[in-house]
Each structure stands twice: as structure tokens, then as C-alpha cells.
Design an enzyme around this catalytic site. Structure first.
Site, PDB file in Angstrom:
ATOM      1  N   HIS A  26     -10.976   4.515 -21.831  1.00 55.74           N
ATOM      2  CA  HIS A  26     -12.314   5.079 -21.994  1.00 55.74           C
ATOM      3  C   HIS A  26     -12.604   5.206 -23.482  1.00 55.74           C
ATOM      4  CE1 HIS A  26     -15.447   8.240 -21.818  1.00 55.74           C
ATOM      5  NE2 HIS A  26     -15.623   7.911 -20.558  1.00 55.74           N
ATOM      6  N   ASP A  32      -3.916  10.381 -20.696  1.00 53.96           N
ATOM      7  CA  ASP A  32      -5.285  10.764 -20.344  1.00 53.96           C
ATOM      8  C   ASP A  32      -5.316  10.923 -18.831  1.00 53.96           C
ATOM      9  OD1 ASP A  32      -7.942  10.964 -19.655  1.00 53.96           O
ATOM     10  OD2 ASP A  32      -8.605   9.246 -20.851  1.00 53.96           O
ATOM     11  N   GLN A  55      -8.684  10.987 -14.764  1.00 58.50           N
ATOM     12  CA  GLN A  55      -8.896  10.382 -13.451  1.00 58.50           C
ATOM     13  C   GLN A  55      -7.658  10.445 -12.560  1.00 58.50           C
ATOM     14  OE1 GLN A  55     -11.817   9.425 -12.480  1.00 58.50           O
ATOM     15  NE2 GLN A  55     -12.913   9.423 -14.430  1.00 58.50           N
ATOM     16  N   LYS A  99     -14.287  17.133 -13.330  1.00 57.92           N
ATOM     17  CA  LYS A  99     -13.874  16.034 -12.466  1.00 57.92           C
ATOM     18  C   LYS A  99     -12.947  16.499 -11.349  1.00 57.92           C
ATOM     19  CE  LYS A  99     -14.310  12.588 -16.164  1.00 57.92           C
ATOM     20  NZ  LYS A  99     -15.507  11.889 -15.683  1.00 57.92           N
ATOM     21  N   CYS A 153     -18.415   3.544 -20.236  1.00 56.53           N
ATOM     22  CA  CYS A 153     -17.720   3.981 -21.458  1.00 56.53           C
ATOM     23  C   CYS A 153     -16.391   3.254 -21.619  1.00 56.53           C
ATOM     24  CB  CYS A 153     -17.506   5.490 -21.462  1.00 56.53           C
ATOM     25  SG  CYS A 153     -19.035   6.434 -21.571  1.00 56.53           S
TER      26      CYS A 153
END
Length: 402
Positions: free
Chosen positions: A119, A196, A199, A222, A361
């Protein structure tokens, strides 16, 4: 999971006189009633600035705020609440590491490894650091399925490699990267490893000690929590060596005009009044998904992902699916023939179906795939097979229009 839908009032609304089918969960999830009610109750009943007050409301608000830190620690299995730093979200967490770790550990010529599928929030902060300090960025390639090339990854390391920063799950492809193995490779080369988890944390169990990552970042919005709140996990010994990210109140031990000393972890990285209502909402969200069970959520979303990909590949003429890695979850990205993804998204919206279109993104990933943008459907615990079928049927109808 059908009965959990009743916890999300927005799912009962109509869009253009059609039942809402919300498939934009990789961008943000909807919020269960318990999260909104927890935040409302705090504003109405326990609103006071935290940490510095001796009065009842401040003490109670502080207890809730620090209780949220413990909820996060428990959820990702960190060793200590000193390792849990509250931020505004994944983006700020990444900028914090790039700024503070970059200031304390990196010099000109040092290398940071990223992946093709990152991202922008895990690209741009490192580019800014490159402009300031002259670091070198390297990129892990991937194959056409959306699988990172681990042999090429190993070959990227030199004696100047200091950090690897990689997504656990691609927000476009849904690929689940083998970050535990990648962290081991990085550590063997003397480098640190950042995950990261924007997700991944919302979709399946994540244990930072099992991953043995040095940093992990994620966002509250999220994982059914409020916007504007996020988390940076960092190993305590590493965070302790890093300089502060911002200066101000709360992050200090003592201030004179001659010298300032800094507060202990994690407060050294939390300048100013924190979003103590947001942290309470995040804790409520983590309690909510924990009560359901992250393994159960993962199994449900994996089933939806497989069902969606099978129907799309069999029934939509001219479809191109992006991201067919063996380890994949929660995201289905696609294009159809020469149709512009924005046209697909706009027409599906008129049928009550919310998906995401554009570059997501992730423009370097778009370039790798040879496209300007994609359409993306993404799933959460409250989505159903019936909604997937409604989406596929609507897409077939839209495609036939052309």
C-alpha cells in the site's frame, strides 16, 4: 454468521430502493451497535482527559484507556502493554516507524526492503526518508499469481540491509504472505522486520510472538472499530532505543528550557491528548470479534472468497481475476474485458452493491499487473453467500449491458 448481521444497523438500509450489499470491507468495516454504544456511553458518562487528573472521571477514563491497551496486547499476544502504542491508524504507525527508527537506526546507504504489493502508506514514508537520509529501497518481486518470490527476497540482503517492511495480506490481491518465514530470513541477515497487519488482524488470528516480528501495525476501523485510532506494536527493547516521534504533553518526564527527559514506554510515543474514546471503541470491537472467534471469522470469509472466485471465473465472460495465490483471503480483485472498473462500480452501486474501484493506493502493483485500476469486492464476518450471489448476478447483468 447470519444472525450477527443484526448487530450492524446500517446493513438493514436500502440504497436506490434496493437492499444494501456492502462489499467494501477492505476499505473500512461497518460498526456493530456495541462499539457505537460504548463510545456514546463514554462521552455521556465518563468524559475526561486521561492520565493527568486526580478526579473521579479522569481516573475512570484512564482506566478505560489503559484497559484498551491491555485488550490490544491480549488480542495480538504482545508481551507487555509497554509494546502497544496508540496512533491514528496504520498510516501514522508506519510514518512513526519510518521517522523514529529511521532517525535512530538508519544512515545514508542503509537498505530497506519492501514488496511489490505494498500500500502507498508503506512506500511513501520510506521514500520521504530516502530523500532526507539517502537510504536505499529494494523491492521483492512477485509472480503472476500474486506470490512473492522468496528466492529473490533472500538475494536482496546485503550487510547494509536494516529493515524489511511488508504487508501480511495484500489489500488488492488478498495474498497471505509468509511473514513468519520472511522475518526469520531478515533476522538471520541481521535486519529487523515490520508487518503491515491492516488486512490480516481483522481476518484471522495474529500472534506477534509467534511471528517474531519487530513491529506490527494495524487500524481500528478495519476491524469493526472507530476511525482515527490505530496501533503500533514494537518489541520493547527496540522501542526503548528509538527517539520520540512528536513532542508535547504526555510524552515527557520533565521539561526545562535547558533539557527535556522523556516518559517511559509507551507514552514516549503518544504526545498530546490521546483519542481515549476511540481506544475504548477499539477495545469493544476486539471484544466483539473475540467473542465470535477469529478462527470462525476466517473460515467464513475464506468460504465467501472461494465461492465468489468460483462463480466469477465460471459465469462472467471476459473476467480477469487478480490474485490467485494458494494462500489468500477476503479480497477478490477483477476486471472485465475492456470495461472501465469505475463504470462497473458505478452501475453496481445503482443496484445497491458497494465495491471499490481504482488503484487501491497500490499503483506500483497496478503497474506490475499491467492495468491502471481494478474493481474489488472484499468480505467481512457479516457478509453472506446470498450477498455474493447477488453481486455476481448483478455483475453479469451489468456486463451484458455492454
Amino acid at each position: 454468521m447470519q444472525h450477527y448481521r443484526d448487530d450492524f444497523p446500517i446493513l438493514g438500509r436500502e440504497v436506490y430502493h434496493r437492499p444494501l450489499v456492502y462489499l467494501d470491507n477492505a476499505a473500512t468495516t461497518q460498526k456493530p451497535r456495541c462499539v457505537v454504544e460504548a463510545m456514546t456511553a463514554q462521552y455521556y458518562e465518563t468524559n475526561a482527559n486521561v492520565h493527568r487528573g486526580v478526579h473521579f472521571l479522569s481516573q475512570r477514563a484512564t482506566d478505560l484507556h489503559e484497559g484498551a491497551r491491555e485488550a490490544v496486547r491480549r488480542f495480538i499476544n504482545a508481551r507487555s502493554t509497554a509494546e502497544i502504542v496508540f496512533t491514528r491508524g496504520t498510516t501514522e504507525s508506519l510514518n512513526l516507524v519510518a521517522s523514529s527508527f529511521g532517525e535512530g537506526f538508519l544512515k545514508a546507504g542503509d537498505e530497506v526492503i519492501l514488496s511489490t504489493m505494498e500500500h502507498h502508506s508503506n512506500i511513501v514514508p520510506w521514500q520521504l526518508l530516502r530523500e532526507r537520509k539517502g537510504i536505499v529501497l529494494k523491492v521483492i518481486p512477485m509472480d503472476d499469481r500474486g506470490v512473492l518470490d522468496l528466492d529473490a527476497y533472500r538475494a536482496l540482503f546485503t550487510d547494509r540491509t536494516r529493515l524489511v517492511s511488508c504487508c501480511h495480506v495484500s489489500n488488492v490481491l488478498g495474498t497471505i504472505n509468509p511473514v513468519a518465514e520472511m522475518a526469520r530470513i531478515a533476522h538471520d541477515a541481521g535486519a529487523y522486520f515490520l508487518v503491515d497487519g491492516a488486512q490480516s488482524v481483522p481476518h484471522f488470528p495474529v500472534d506477534v510472538q509467534a511471528l517474531n516480528c519487530d513491529f506490527l501495525v494495524f487500524s481500528g476501523h478495519k476491524i469493526y472499530g472507530p476511525t482515527g485510532i490505530g496501533v503500533l506494536y514494537g518489541k520493547e527493547a527496540l522501542l526503548d532505543k528509538m527517539p520520540p516521534y512528536q513532542g508535547g504533553g504526555e510524552m515527557i518526564a520533565r521539561v526545562t528550557f535547558e533539557r527535556t527527559t522523556y516518559e517511559r514506554l509507551p507514552f514516549k510515543f503518544e504526545a498530546g491528548t490521546p483519542d481515549y474514546v476511540g481506544t475504548h471503541g477499539l477495545a469493544a470491537a476486539l471484544d466483539y470479534v473475540s467473542a465470535i472467534g477469529m478462527e470462525r471469522i476466517a473460515a467464513h470469509e475464506d468460504d465467501l472468497t472461494r465461492h465468489c472466485m468460483e462463480r466469477l471465473s465460471c459465469e462472467i465472460e471476459g473476467i480477469r481475476l487478480f490474485g490467485e495465490a494458494p494462500a489468500k483471503t477476503s479480497v477478490v480483485a477483477f476486471n472485465v474485458g475492456h470495461l472501465h472498473p469505475m463504470d462497473l462500480g458505478t452501475l453496481l452501486d445503482r443496484l445497491g452493491i458497494a465495491i471499490r474501484t481504482g488503484h487501491h493506493c497500490a499503483q506500483p502493483l497496478m503497474a506490475r499487473c499491467g492495468v491502471e485500476g481494478m474493481a474489488r469486492a472484499s468480505f467481512a464476518l457479516y457478509n453472506t453467500r446470498e450477498e455474493v450471489d447477488t453481486f455476481v448476478d448483478a455483475l453479469r447483468r451489468v456486463v451484458r449491458m455492454f
